[in-house]
Each structure stands twice: as structure tokens, then as C-alpha cells.
Design a protein around this motif. Structure first.
Motif, PDB file in Angstrom:
ATOM      1  N   PHE A   1      24.896  15.270  63.859  1.00  0.00           N
ATOM      2  CA  PHE A   1      25.093  14.292  62.793  1.00  0.00           C
ATOM      3  C   PHE A   1      26.261  13.360  63.121  1.00  0.00           C
ATOM      4  O   PHE A   1      26.206  12.159  62.872  1.00  0.00           O
ATOM      5  N   ILE A   2      27.322  13.917  63.698  1.00  0.00           N
ATOM      6  CA  ILE A   2      28.456  13.088  64.099  1.00  0.00           C
ATOM      7  C   ILE A   2      28.016  12.072  65.149  1.00  0.00           C
ATOM      8  O   ILE A   2      28.456  10.914  65.144  1.00  0.00           O
ATOM      9  N   ALA A   3      27.124  12.477  66.045  1.00  0.00           N
ATOM     10  CA  ALA A   3      26.607  11.546  67.052  1.00  0.00           C
ATOM     11  C   ALA A   3      25.860  10.385  66.390  1.00  0.00           C
ATOM     12  O   ALA A   3      25.914   9.248  66.872  1.00  0.00           O
ATOM     13  N   LEU A   4      25.181  10.652  65.269  1.00  0.00           N
ATOM     14  CA  LEU A   4      24.508   9.576  64.531  1.00  0.00           C
ATOM     15  C   LEU A   4      25.513   8.592  63.935  1.00  0.00           C
ATOM     16  O   LEU A   4      25.260   7.383  63.870  1.00  0.00           O
ATOM     17  N   LEU A   5      26.658   9.117  63.507  1.00  0.00           N
ATOM     18  CA  LEU A   5      27.675   8.272  62.872  1.00  0.00           C
ATOM     19  C   LEU A   5      28.586   7.579  63.887  1.00  0.00           C
ATOM     20  O   LEU A   5      29.230   6.585  63.558  1.00  0.00           O
TER      21      LEU A   5
ATOM     22  N   LYS B   1      31.838   4.109  63.817  1.00  0.00           N
ATOM     23  CA  LYS B   1      33.234   4.425  63.542  1.00  0.00           C
ATOM     24  C   LYS B   1      34.080   3.151  63.689  1.00  0.00           C
ATOM     25  O   LYS B   1      33.618   2.181  64.306  1.00  0.00           O
ATOM     26  N   PRO B   2      35.283   3.084  63.117  1.00  0.00           N
ATOM     27  CA  PRO B   2      36.030   4.230  62.612  1.00  0.00           C
ATOM     28  C   PRO B   2      35.628   4.707  61.218  1.00  0.00           C
ATOM     29  O   PRO B   2      35.871   5.843  60.867  1.00  0.00           O
ATOM     30  N   CYS B   3      35.027   3.834  60.393  1.00  0.00           N
ATOM     31  CA  CYS B   3      34.601   4.290  59.085  1.00  0.00           C
ATOM     32  C   CYS B   3      33.419   3.442  58.618  1.00  0.00           C
ATOM     33  O   CYS B   3      33.169   2.356  59.148  1.00  0.00           O
ATOM     34  N   ILE B   4      32.699   3.951  57.640  1.00  0.00           N
ATOM     35  CA  ILE B   4      31.509   3.294  57.117  1.00  0.00           C
ATOM     36  C   ILE B   4      31.766   2.895  55.680  1.00  0.00           C
ATOM     37  O   ILE B   4      32.197   3.725  54.863  1.00  0.00           O
ATOM     38  N   SER B   5      31.503   1.637  55.350  1.00  0.00           N
ATOM     39  CA  SER B   5      31.677   1.146  53.983  1.00  0.00           C
ATOM     40  C   SER B   5      30.384   1.304  53.200  1.00  0.00           C
ATOM     41  O   SER B   5      29.300   1.001  53.708  1.00  0.00           O
ATOM     42  N   LEU B   6      30.496   1.777  51.970  1.00  0.00           N
ATOM     43  CA  LEU B   6      29.339   1.969  51.111  1.00  0.00           C
ATOM     44  C   LEU B   6      29.334   0.951  49.968  1.00  0.00           C
ATOM     45  O   LEU B   6      30.403   0.482  49.541  1.00  0.00           O
ATOM     46  N   LEU B   7      28.156   0.608  49.490  1.00  0.00           N
ATOM     47  CA  LEU B   7      28.000  -0.223  48.310  1.00  0.00           C
ATOM     48  C   LEU B   7      28.003   0.676  47.074  1.00  0.00           C
ATOM     49  O   LEU B   7      27.805   1.883  47.170  1.00  0.00           O
TER      50      LEU B   7
ATOM     51  N   LEU C   1      23.171  14.451  52.784  1.00  0.00           N
ATOM     52  CA  LEU C   1      24.263  13.509  52.526  1.00  0.00           C
ATOM     53  C   LEU C   1      24.670  12.804  53.821  1.00  0.00           C
ATOM     54  O   LEU C   1      24.846  11.573  53.840  1.00  0.00           O
ATOM     55  N   LEU C   2      24.807  13.551  54.901  1.00  0.00           N
ATOM     56  CA  LEU C   2      25.215  12.946  56.176  1.00  0.00           C
ATOM     57  C   LEU C   2      24.145  11.993  56.703  1.00  0.00           C
ATOM     58  O   LEU C   2      24.462  10.899  57.196  1.00  0.00           O
ATOM     59  N   SER C   3      22.889  12.389  56.600  1.00  0.00           N
ATOM     60  CA  SER C   3      21.823  11.498  57.068  1.00  0.00           C
ATOM     61  C   SER C   3      21.729  10.260  56.198  1.00  0.00           C
ATOM     62  O   SER C   3      21.421   9.162  56.680  1.00  0.00           O
ATOM     63  N   PHE C   4      22.035  10.398  54.906  1.00  0.00           N
ATOM     64  CA  PHE C   4      22.048   9.245  54.004  1.00  0.00           C
ATOM     65  C   PHE C   4      23.142   8.261  54.406  1.00  0.00           C
ATOM     66  O   PHE C   4      22.909   7.041  54.477  1.00  0.00           O
ATOM     67  N   VAL C   5      24.337   8.767  54.695  1.00  0.00           N
ATOM     68  CA  VAL C   5      25.425   7.891  55.127  1.00  0.00           C
ATOM     69  C   VAL C   5      25.052   7.175  56.427  1.00  0.00           C
ATOM     70  O   VAL C   5      25.305   5.979  56.593  1.00  0.00           O
TER      71      VAL C   5
END
Length: 293
Positions: free
Chosen positions: A119-123, A127-133, A171-175
Motif C-alpha cells: 500500500f505504501i508503494a501505491l502512495l 509523497k510527501p503528502c496527499i491533499s483531500l477534498l 481506507l488506504l486504497s481510497f486515499v
């Protein structure tokens, strides 16, 4: 500056007992991903944590409001603002804390398991961070509270631990899906234009050069965006589209394999059959004979 790990008004915090973590690690349905610690720190003034040797779990932090920072070994400081999501991989030395003037409100959890690295490899590309609406945040917090409440209310229930394991991976796959959706729209337009061209030329043989001229980007960039978006090179993707169409023709027509191969631009039906088996997993004849529907 005052510093503290926890002890914030209205905070939520739950740490699973070690023996339950051991059970989760050995259970077939939870060993791939399970929570070890989870919490919520609202307006966490003076919040600070430092682990010079890293943590034995992967750490995920969602900053709902305010500001904070994360520092990992050999990396610059990551500035966390409202509605941003970040992670710290297992065993990486790090420190993090709240902004002095505008302390963050964070939802956080620690994960272990055989699949969490995947999952970390997907994110990683985002990086460094993901912004959400705001709509994305509502979904993330719904999943977070579902996990937290189940862990607190039913920590000894195997079926609920399985539900938590599935929910936190969702949750991780959603992010990750949010991050992909927010990729450069121009890149997606290139992909869409290329796949439309492929779809219109399934009966032909096309090259990367031809595709790059049509889309008006370099071959190198075309290969890069396809690998990043689909995990396949453009030509691999095109061949898979051909095999998908071949499956439809096998299902919906009585055409011979030789006729289907020719319709998709293959002069050699034996090569077509080998490629079909490599991609689909069985020969065209076996595929046609399978009961469907």
C-alpha cells in the motif's frame, strides 16, 4: 518549546494488547494488515514525537485542521496542513509535531502486516503528502471511526478484527485512488487520447512512434505516463485490448480462430493463439468452450 506525546483534551487513544497483536499477526485474514495503535488528538498543542530508531509499525497521519510537520531521516521537513495525509514507513528514524501557533488536529494509526508495504508503494508517487477534498475527508473519517469504535467496543471478537483489517486497507486504497484522481489532468487526457486511438485501430499494428506522433508527446514521456497510470507499456496495453476484443469475438461470433486473428491484424494464427494464452490464461479454443453467463 514545551513538548508532549499525548494527553490532549478530548483525545482518543487505543493501543492493542501485545497478545492480540500476536493473534492478528498469525490469523490468515488479518496478518496482511492490522492496526496496532490508533488515536485522535484535537488541537494538539505542543504535540511532539521522536523515534531515533524508527517505529516497528508503519505510521499514518491525517491532519484535519491546523498545521504540523514530519521529519524523516535524510529528507526535508514535510509541512502538514489541513486535509493532508502522510505516512512514515516502518523502521525509518523520524520526528513529528504540531505547529506552535496553529497546532494540528490529527487522526493517526499504526499498521503492521505483509501487505502494508505494498500500500505504501501505491502512495509513494504522491509523497510527501496527499491533499483531500471535503467529500474525501468525510469518507476517510467514516472509515477511521468505524475502525476505532470496533477496536474499542469489540477488541476480542475475531470477526470484528477481520472487519477492521479490511476497513483499514480500504481506507488506504481510497486515499491512493484520491491521489490518482488528482493527477495532472493533461496526463489523463494523453492516456485517453492514446487509448481511443488504440481502440480505433485494433485491426492494425501500431508502434510507439505512431502513438507519440498522434498524441504529440515524446516516446519516452508516453512510456512513462502509461507505466505510471496502467503498469503496462503502450504496446503491452494495446495487445491486451486486442485480446479483450478477441474474447468478445470468440463469445459472440462463430468466426474461426484464424478469421479472428486476421480481424485483429495477426497474419499468423499460431502466434495469435500463443499471445492469447499468455495474456488471458488459456487457449482461444478453451476460452470459447467455457460456459459463461
Amino acid at each position: 518549546m514545551d513538548k508532549k506525546d499525548a494527553g490532549f483534551e478530548r483525545e482518543k487513544l487505543y493501543v492493542l494488547p501485545a497478545y492480540i497483536v500476536d493473534e492478528l499477526k498469525s490469523h490468515a485474514l488479518t496478518r496482511d494488515g492490522h492496526i496496532t495503535d490508533i488515536g485522535y488528538f484535537p488541537q494538539a498543542r505542543h504535540h511532539f514525537r521522536e523515534r531515533p530508531q524508527g517505529c516497528n509499525s508503519h505510521i499514518f497521519i491525517y491532519c484535519a485542521s491546523g498545521r504540523g510537520w514530519i521529519q524523516m531521516r535524510d529528507q526535508g521537513v514535510i509541512s502538514m496542513t489541513e486535509q493532508s495525509f502522510a505516512y512514515i514507513p516502518m523502521d525509518v528514524p523520524h520526528a513529528y509535531g504540531a505547529d506552535e501557533n496553529d497546532p494540528w488536529t490529527i487522526y493517526w494509526f499504526h499498521l503492521r502486516g505483509e501487505q502494508i508495504g505494498e500500500f505504501i508503494a501505491l502512495l509513494e508517487p504522491f509523497k510527501p503528502c496527499i491533499s483531500l477534498l471535503p467529500g474525501d475527508e468525510a469518507k476517510l473519517l467514516e472509515l477511521f471511526h468505524q475502525c476505532y469504535d470496533l477496536l474499542v467496543d469489540k477488541p476480542y471478537s475475531v470477526i470484528h478484527q477481520v472487519q477492521v483489517s479490511q476497513s483499514i486497507r480500504y481506507l488506504l486504497s481510497f486515499v491512493a485512488s484520491v491521489a490518482v484522481r488528482k493527477q495532472d489532468s493533461k496526463t489523463q487526457r494523453y492516456i485517453d487520447k492514446a487509448t481511443r486511438y488504440m481502440s480505433e485501430h485494433l485491426e492494425s499494428t501500431i508502434t510507439v512512434e505512431e502513438l507519440s506522433r498522434h498524441i504529440q508527446i515524446s516516446k519516452q514521456h508516453l512510456n512513462f505516463i502509461f507505466k505510471q497510470s496502467t503498469s503496462y507499456s503502450p504496446i503491452d496495453y494495446f495487445l491486451r485490448m486486442k485480446m479483450q476484443r478477441a474474447g468478445q469475438l470468440l463469445d459472440l461470433t462463430s468466426d474461426s480462430i484464424k478469421e479472428i486473428a486476421a480481424a485483429l491484424g495477426f497474419q499468423d494464427p499460431y502466434y495469435f493463439s500463443r499471445l492469447f494464452k499468455k495474456i488471458i490464461g488459456c487457449s482461444p479454443t478453451s476460452y470459447r468452450n467455457q460456459l459463461k453467463g
